[in-house]
Design a protein around this motif. Structure first.
Motif, PDB file in Angstrom:
ATOM      1  N   GLU A 363      76.590  30.034 -16.345  1.00  0.00           N
ATOM      2  CA  GLU A 363      75.446  29.001 -16.886  1.00  0.00           C
ATOM      3  C   GLU A 363      75.828  27.797 -16.863  1.00  0.00           C
ATOM      4  N   TYR A 364      77.084  27.405 -16.342  1.00  0.00           N
ATOM      5  CA  TYR A 364      77.661  26.111 -16.198  1.00  0.00           C
ATOM      6  C   TYR A 364      78.043  25.919 -14.884  1.00  0.00           C
ATOM      7  N   ASP A 365      77.411  26.428 -14.026  1.00  0.00           N
ATOM      8  CA  ASP A 365      77.682  26.451 -12.637  1.00  0.00           C
ATOM      9  C   ASP A 365      78.955  26.544 -11.926  1.00  0.00           C
ATOM     10  N   LEU A 366      79.818  27.563 -12.512  1.00  0.00           N
ATOM     11  CA  LEU A 366      81.050  27.769 -12.260  1.00  0.00           C
ATOM     12  C   LEU A 366      81.437  28.110 -10.877  1.00  0.00           C
ATOM     13  N   ASN A 367      82.297  27.083 -10.288  1.00  0.00           N
ATOM     14  CA  ASN A 367      82.674  26.766  -8.784  1.00  0.00           C
ATOM     15  C   ASN A 367      84.034  27.106  -8.585  1.00  0.00           C
ATOM     16  N   LYS A 368      84.714  27.832  -9.383  1.00  0.00           N
ATOM     17  CA  LYS A 368      86.076  28.119  -9.140  1.00  0.00           C
ATOM     18  C   LYS A 368      86.434  29.713  -9.385  1.00  0.00           C
ATOM     19  N   ARG A 383      75.238  21.738 -15.895  1.00  0.00           N
ATOM     20  CA  ARG A 383      74.329  22.852 -16.652  1.00  0.00           C
ATOM     21  C   ARG A 383      73.044  23.042 -16.046  1.00  0.00           C
ATOM     22  N   HIS A 384      72.948  22.983 -14.756  1.00  0.00           N
ATOM     23  CA  HIS A 384      71.997  23.268 -13.793  1.00  0.00           C
ATOM     24  C   HIS A 384      71.455  24.685 -14.096  1.00  0.00           C
ATOM     25  N   MET A 385      72.373  25.633 -14.074  1.00  0.00           N
ATOM     26  CA  MET A 385      72.149  26.896 -14.046  1.00  0.00           C
ATOM     27  C   MET A 385      71.743  27.621 -15.443  1.00  0.00           C
ATOM     28  N   PHE A 386      72.144  26.651 -16.350  1.00  0.00           N
ATOM     29  CA  PHE A 386      71.731  27.048 -17.645  1.00  0.00           C
ATOM     30  C   PHE A 386      70.259  27.219 -17.828  1.00  0.00           C
ATOM     31  N   SER A 387      69.422  26.227 -17.136  1.00  0.00           N
ATOM     32  CA  SER A 387      68.047  26.016 -17.585  1.00  0.00           C
ATOM     33  C   SER A 387      67.452  26.972 -16.643  1.00  0.00           C
ATOM     34  N   LEU A 392      64.709  32.334 -16.400  1.00  0.00           N
ATOM     35  CA  LEU A 392      64.659  33.724 -15.946  1.00  0.00           C
ATOM     36  C   LEU A 392      64.750  34.620 -17.272  1.00  0.00           C
ATOM     37  N   GLY A 393      65.557  34.144 -18.106  1.00  0.00           N
ATOM     38  CA  GLY A 393      65.761  35.219 -19.444  1.00  0.00           C
ATOM     39  C   GLY A 393      64.614  35.279 -20.266  1.00  0.00           C
ATOM     40  N   LYS A 394      63.790  34.252 -20.226  1.00  0.00           N
ATOM     41  CA  LYS A 394      62.560  34.439 -20.979  1.00  0.00           C
ATOM     42  C   LYS A 394      61.493  35.047 -20.269  1.00  0.00           C
ATOM     43  N   LEU A 395      61.683  35.030 -19.042  1.00  0.00           N
ATOM     44  CA  LEU A 395      60.744  36.203 -18.004  1.00  0.00           C
ATOM     45  C   LEU A 395      61.147  37.367 -18.242  1.00  0.00           C
ATOM     46  N   LYS A 396      62.277  37.547 -18.220  1.00  0.00           N
ATOM     47  CA  LYS A 396      62.719  39.049 -18.208  1.00  0.00           C
ATOM     48  C   LYS A 396      62.589  39.808 -19.498  1.00  0.00           C
ATOM     49  N   ASN A 397      62.799  38.898 -20.673  1.00  0.00           N
ATOM     50  CA  ASN A 397      62.612  39.328 -22.290  1.00  0.00           C
ATOM     51  C   ASN A 397      61.173  39.798 -22.552  1.00  0.00           C
ATOM     52  N   GLU A 398      60.111  38.916 -21.762  1.00  0.00           N
ATOM     53  CA  GLU A 398      58.887  38.782 -22.334  1.00  0.00           C
ATOM     54  C   GLU A 398      57.746  39.617 -21.316  1.00  0.00           C
ATOM     55  N   ASP A 399      58.109  39.689 -20.080  1.00  0.00           N
ATOM     56  CA  ASP A 399      57.010  40.065 -19.310  1.00  0.00           C
ATOM     57  C   ASP A 399      57.083  41.676 -18.808  1.00  0.00           C
ATOM     58  N   VAL A 400      56.542  42.353 -19.160  1.00  0.00           N
ATOM     59  CA  VAL A 400      56.583  43.960 -18.958  1.00  0.00           C
ATOM     60  C   VAL A 400      56.698  44.412 -17.583  1.00  0.00           C
ATOM     61  N   ALA A 401      56.091  43.394 -16.673  1.00  0.00           N
ATOM     62  CA  ALA A 401      56.258  43.518 -15.242  1.00  0.00           C
ATOM     63  C   ALA A 401      57.614  43.625 -14.676  1.00  0.00           C
TER      64      ALA A 401
END
Length: 484
Positions: A363-368, A383-387, A392-401
């Protein structure tokens, strides 16, 4: 006499006040315990349908490398849709044969400064029921569990049933608990397929023919469930342990409460008969790496999906990941393996059938490559990947698809004019559907799809994304869309 009565009265008043305080304190403690127990609903199987799992590397997560430092950030996990927290082994590490990165044991390193840096492997355990003082106290761990539960996150412990460290009490007291060679010497783990050592010489192989050892192993697991309120286990090299042990252990564990069980394995049979809930999606993981590196084309993705559908039952859950502690330390960072497609394949892991994993630092763009046997703190400057994970987490949690589990959303590959460059599929459940389209190459591509309509481009502020049947659209290298 008057003074005596004054003293007696004062003493009685003091005792009364003290008793009242004790009673109040007991009531408050009881209320607190009740609140902790009620702070999260009992785990139910349907909670796996739309969950995100997070792997916590306590040592490397913060400069302190402590439970307390990690606990402060648990609300951030909730922001990313995390429902299950997998904590890497928290137990004391064996000081005998403590390994370093170059394969030497710490006791063989002459330089005291270098020797001091060697912390050893989390997976060389000296005591299954204590915590590593490197991370803090047991009380600190209890606070971590309490905070996770208050944030609606279940906690599973990394369990290492295949082997122990060389100074575990069993080594001296119960050498028969271990596999021994013809000379009666305890040996390190062997590959059951080849009969040769894996090279894990910092640990001693446990003997599952010994029924007493099995009983003690189960008792130690039960301790964490009954006394420390954890919610399940991630079981290290679970397939190296006889399946009949899991058939013996898991029902006893689940008799205490419903648990989430993750096996570091891929065998479908480990998910049968109410054993493990989830196994590793190694096939998807390796396929993503090969596609990103140009060893395979996008067509290989659909071939692998078909293979997996044939191999596993519809209700089986695979853990989708672009990294974990082993992959990062030994096989490379996500940027090394996935090139410019780090975000593209993260989105694929969230939208494909299965449960997505976030490893500490992603989530903090770990690159090592994090050092495995020494302290090596994760940087939190980027923190790019945090956003990205938050969306993505909100979508996974909330969308039954994107549902998995016993009643998963369907998966349908979509035809494109560029099958070697573009992965495209639809997930659907009831009236809800989600489409994933991605150029999984480092070159621009023009592609047409067998789709027609206006869609919401979820990762791009839900802007309208129009697709006309058989009309080509340009996609930049690694460009992807999640369409609703």
């Amino acid at each position: 006499m008057k003074n005596y009565f004054i003293l007696a009265s004062a003493l009685a008043l003091f005792i009364s006040c003290k008793d009242n305080k004790q009673e109040t304190s007991i009531k408050e403690t009881s209320a607190t315990i009740e609140k902790v127990e009620d702070s999260i609903a009992p785990f139910q199987d349907e909670m796996m349908d739309n969950a995100v799992i997070y792997e916590a590397n306590i040592r490397q997560y913060s400069p302190e490398g402590s439970f307390k430092a990690f606990t402060k950030d648990i609300p951030k996990l909730k922001e990313m849709g995390v429902k299950i927290l997998w904590v890497m082994p928290i137990y004391p590490i064996s000081q005998v044969k403590k390994k370093s990165a170059d394969g030497k044991f710490a006791e063989d390193i002459e330089d005291p400064k270098k020797r001091e840096k060697i912390l050893g492997s989390y997976y060389a355990i000296s005591d299954y029921t204590e915590v590593n003082p490197e991370f803090g106290t047991k009380e600190d761990f209890r606070e971590l569990v309490k905070t996770a539960h208050e944030n609606d996150i279940y906690v599973i412990l990394d369990w290492v049933p295949n082997h122990t460290g060389w100074d575990h009490v069993w080594i001296k007291e119960h050498p028969d608990y271990y596999t021994q060679n013809e000379k009666g010497e305890i040996i390190d783990p062997i590959n059951p397929e080849t009969g040769e050592a894996w090279g894990w010489d910092d640990v001693a192989d446990l003997n599952y023919d010994n029924q007493e050892m099995r009983k003690e192993m189960i008792a130690d697991m039960l301790y964490w469930v009954k006394d420390e309120n954890i919610d399940g286990f991630r079981c290290d090299v679970a397939s190296n342990v006889p399946t009949d042990f899991w058939e013996q252990a898991i029902p006893q564990l689940r008799a205490q409460k419903n648990l989430f069980m993750l096996a570091e394995a891929w065998q479908p049979e480990l998910m049968d008969n109410n054993l493990f809930d989830m196994v590793y999606g190694w096939d998807f993981h390796h396929e993503m790496n090969k596609i990103a590196q140009g060893e395979l084309t996008a067509e290989a993705w659909e071939e692998k999906v078909k293979e997996i559908q044939d191999k596993y039952k519809e209700e089986h859950i695979l853990m989708n990941f672009t990294s974990n502690h082993d992959e990062n330390s030994w096989n490379g960072t996500v940027k090394e393996r996935l090139k410019g497609g780090v975000e593209t394949f993260a989105a694929l892991a969230f939208t494909a059938p299965g449960m997505p994993l976030i490893y500490s630092g992603q989530e903090y763009d770990l690159n090592k490559r994090l050092r495995f046997f020494e302290k090596d703190t994760i940087s939190k400057e980027s923190r790019h990947m945090f956003s990205v994970y938050k969306k993505l987490g909100k979508l996974k949690n909330e969308d039954v698809a994107l549902s998995g589990g016993e009643n998963p959303a369907s998966y349908e590959p979509l035809q494109t004019s560029s099958p070697k460059q573009v992965i495209a599929f639809k997930r659907k459940k009831g009236e809800e559907s989600i489409i994933y389209i991605a150029n999984v190459t480092d070159k621009e591509v023009e592609v047409s799809l067998n789709l027609d309509g206006d869609f919401q481009d979820y990762m791009n502020k839900n802007q309208t994304f129009t697709i006309k049947k058989n009309q080509k659209i340009k996609m930049l290298p690694w460009e992807y869309h999640i369409l609703k």
